[in-house]
Design a protein around this motif. Structure first.
Motif, PDB file in Angstrom:
ATOM      1  N   LEU A 143      39.099  26.088  32.014  1.00 12.87           N
ATOM      2  CA  LEU A 143      39.422  24.932  32.836  1.00 12.87           C
ATOM      3  C   LEU A 143      40.912  24.767  33.071  1.00 12.87           C
ATOM      4  CD1 LEU A 143      36.934  22.278  31.429  1.00 12.87           C
ATOM      5  CD2 LEU A 143      36.584  23.985  33.212  1.00 12.87           C
ATOM      6  N   SER A 144      41.725  25.485  32.314  1.00  5.98           N
ATOM      7  CA  SER A 144      43.179  25.365  32.469  1.00  5.98           C
ATOM      8  C   SER A 144      43.785  26.479  33.311  1.00  5.98           C
ATOM      9  CB  SER A 144      43.841  25.355  31.084  1.00  5.98           C
ATOM     10  OG  SER A 144      43.529  26.549  30.379  1.00  5.98           O
ATOM     11  N   GLN A 145      42.993  27.414  33.789  1.00  3.91           N
ATOM     12  CA  GLN A 145      43.558  28.510  34.563  1.00  3.91           C
ATOM     13  C   GLN A 145      43.920  28.048  35.968  1.00  3.91           C
ATOM     14  OE1 GLN A 145      40.109  31.094  34.100  1.00  3.91           O
ATOM     15  NE2 GLN A 145      39.692  30.941  36.302  1.00  3.91           N
ATOM     16  N   PRO A 146      44.868  28.747  36.617  1.00  6.21           N
ATOM     17  CA  PRO A 146      45.392  28.252  37.917  1.00  6.21           C
ATOM     18  C   PRO A 146      44.347  28.183  39.027  1.00  6.21           C
ATOM     19  CG  PRO A 146      46.869  29.878  36.941  1.00  6.21           C
ATOM     20  CD  PRO A 146      45.614  29.920  36.134  1.00  6.21           C
ATOM     21  N   ASP A 147      43.419  29.143  39.058  1.00  8.38           N
ATOM     22  CA  ASP A 147      42.453  29.188  40.156  1.00  8.38           C
ATOM     23  C   ASP A 147      41.148  28.482  39.808  1.00  8.38           C
ATOM     24  OD1 ASP A 147      41.759  30.974  38.207  1.00  8.38           O
ATOM     25  OD2 ASP A 147      41.036  32.520  39.599  1.00  8.38           O
ATOM     26  N   ILE A 148      41.220  27.451  38.980  1.00 12.99           N
ATOM     27  CA  ILE A 148      39.997  26.753  38.593  1.00 12.99           C
ATOM     28  C   ILE A 148      39.353  26.060  39.795  1.00 12.99           C
ATOM     29  CG2 ILE A 148      41.289  24.691  37.977  1.00 12.99           C
ATOM     30  CD1 ILE A 148      38.027  26.033  36.399  1.00 12.99           C
ATOM     31  N   THR A 149      40.177  25.607  40.756  1.00 14.00           N
ATOM     32  CA  THR A 149      39.605  24.953  41.950  1.00 14.00           C
ATOM     33  C   THR A 149      38.745  25.916  42.748  1.00 14.00           C
ATOM     34  OG1 THR A 149      41.522  23.478  42.063  1.00 14.00           O
ATOM     35  CG2 THR A 149      40.156  23.655  44.029  1.00 14.00           C
ATOM     36  N   GLN A 150      39.218  27.154  42.875  1.00 12.34           N
ATOM     37  CA  GLN A 150      38.429  28.155  43.592  1.00 12.34           C
ATOM     38  C   GLN A 150      37.143  28.483  42.837  1.00 12.34           C
ATOM     39  OE1 GLN A 150      40.548  31.800  44.298  1.00 12.34           O
ATOM     40  NE2 GLN A 150      38.774  32.826  45.226  1.00 12.34           N
ATOM     41  N   LYS A 151      37.232  28.577  41.512  1.00 13.45           N
ATOM     42  CA  LYS A 151      36.038  28.851  40.709  1.00 13.45           C
ATOM     43  C   LYS A 151      35.020  27.719  40.827  1.00 13.45           C
ATOM     44  CE  LYS A 151      37.514  32.758  39.053  1.00 13.45           C
ATOM     45  NZ  LYS A 151      36.848  34.047  39.408  1.00 13.45           N
ATOM     46  N   LEU A 152      35.512  26.487  40.858  1.00 12.28           N
ATOM     47  CA  LEU A 152      34.613  25.359  41.030  1.00 12.28           C
ATOM     48  C   LEU A 152      33.918  25.412  42.391  1.00 12.28           C
ATOM     49  CD1 LEU A 152      36.807  22.491  39.537  1.00 12.28           C
ATOM     50  CD2 LEU A 152      34.662  23.356  38.583  1.00 12.28           C
ATOM     51  N   THR A 153      34.680  25.750  43.430  1.00 14.21           N
ATOM     52  CA  THR A 153      34.092  25.838  44.767  1.00 14.21           C
ATOM     53  C   THR A 153      33.030  26.933  44.831  1.00 14.21           C
ATOM     54  OG1 THR A 153      36.183  25.079  45.717  1.00 14.21           O
ATOM     55  CG2 THR A 153      34.616  26.130  47.203  1.00 14.21           C
TER      56      THR A 153
END
Length: 272
Positions: A143-153
C-alpha cells in the motif's frame, strides 16, 4: 366405524375441492407411487371403505382431477408424506444453489469495489485499509508503493469484469429457463402462455390528440389526388410485361373465410 368413514369422506371431499381450485404448478407433490397405485392399494387394503368413499363420486374417478384428489386423500389418510411446497416452489421458482453462490460473489465484489474506491480517494480508516490489504493478499503489492493508485484501478477493473461475466452467466440461465418453461406451457396450455406474454396497456400521460387535426392529417394523405412523375424505367418494365397473361381475379366468398377459420388452430392471429 361410521364416524371414521365420515372423517375419511370429508378428507376426500376437501382433497378434490383443493385439487380443482389449485393450478397444476402449485398442487402438492405426491409420494413416488402413482395416483393409480395409491387408489388401487387403498381399495385392496380396505375394500368396503374404498367402495364407500370412492363409489359415490361423480364419474367414479374417471376425471383426472378426481383421481388426483383421491390419491391425495389416500396419502393423507394413511399418513404418507406429501410435500406442501408445490411443484412451482420446489422446481421452477426455487433459486438454484449455484445462482445463490454467484449472487453472493457479486455482492461481495461490489462491496470490495466500493472500499477500494474509498481508499483510492484518500479514505484511510482502519477498516478500509484492512479490506484493501486483504484484497491484495498473496501478491507483491504494498500500500505504500508509488504506483498503488494504478494497482487499485487494475484491481477494480478486474472485479468489474468478473461481475459482468457472472451477470451474463445468470442471464443466460434465466433466458434458457424462460424458453424451456414457455415451450412446455405451449404444449400444455396455449391460452395461459399467450396471456402471460401480453403486455399491460400503458396509457399516455400527455393530452389526447384533437379529432379535427387527426382527420385533417390522414385526409391529406389518402383523400387528395396526387400526380406522381414516374421514371423512364417504368415504360421499359411495361413493354416487357405486355406478353404476360394477367391472372384471373380471385374472388373470396364468405364460405371460403368460414372454412379457413374453421381449419385454423386456436389462438392463431390473422395473417399468420
Amino acid at each position: 366405524m361410521e364416524l371414521e368413514l365420515e372423517h375419511m369422506r370429508s378428507i376426500l371431499d376437501e382433497a378434490i375441492v383443493e385439487t380443482r381450485s389449485t393450478p397444476l404448478e402449485n398442487r402438492p407433490r405426491l409420494p413416488p407411487h402413482s395416483p393409480k397405485q395409491a387408489e388401487s392399494g387403498y381399495r385392496e387394503g380396505s375394500q368396503p371403505n374404498a367402495g364407500y368413499l370412492f363409489g359415490s363420486q361423480p364419474g367414479p374417478l374417471r376425471d383426472g382431477l378426481n383421481f388426483f384428489g383421491a390419491a391425495l386423500a389416500v396419502c393423507r389418510i394413511i399418513g404418507a408424506k406429501v410435500s406442501t411446497a408445490g411443484r412451482a416452489t420446489g422446481y421452477s421458482s426455487a433459486i438454484p444453489a449455484w445462482r445463490r453462490r454467484i449472487e453472493e460473489r457479486i455482492a461481495k465484489a461490489r462491496a470490495l469495489i466500493g472500499r477500494l474506491i474509498c481508499f483510492r480517494s484518500g479514505n484511510n480508516r482502519p477498516r478500509i485499509v484492512r479490506t484493501v490489504r486483504m484484497a491484495f493478499a498473496g501478491t507483491n503489492v504494498s500500500l505504500s508503493q508509488p504506483d498503488i493508485t494504478q494497482k487499485l484501478t487494475e484491481r477494480i477493473d478486474d472485479l468489474k469484469q468478473r461481475i459482468a461475466a457472472w451477470g451474463k452467466r445468470i442471464r443466460r440461465y434465466t433466458e434458457r429457463s424462460t424458453r424451456f418453461n414457455q415451450n412446455r406451457l405451449f404444449q400444455s396450455d396455449q391460452k395461459r402462455l399467450y396471456e402471460s406474454l401480453e403486455r399491460p396497456m400503458v396509457s399516455g400521460t400527455g393530452p389526447a390528440p384533437n379529432q379535427a387535426d387527426t382527420v385533417a392529417f390522414w385526409r391529406g394523405l389518402w383523400s387528395e389526388q396526387v400526380n406522381h412523375s414516374e421514371g423512364p424505367w417504368t415504360e421499359v418494365v411495361a413493354s416487357q410485361c405486355v406478353g404476360i397473361t394477367p391472372m384471373d381475379p380471385v374472388i373470396i366468398t364468405p364460405d371460403d373465410v368460414a372454412e379457413a377459420v374453421r381449419r385454423a388452430p386456436n389462438w392463431k392471429k390473422s395473417g399468420a
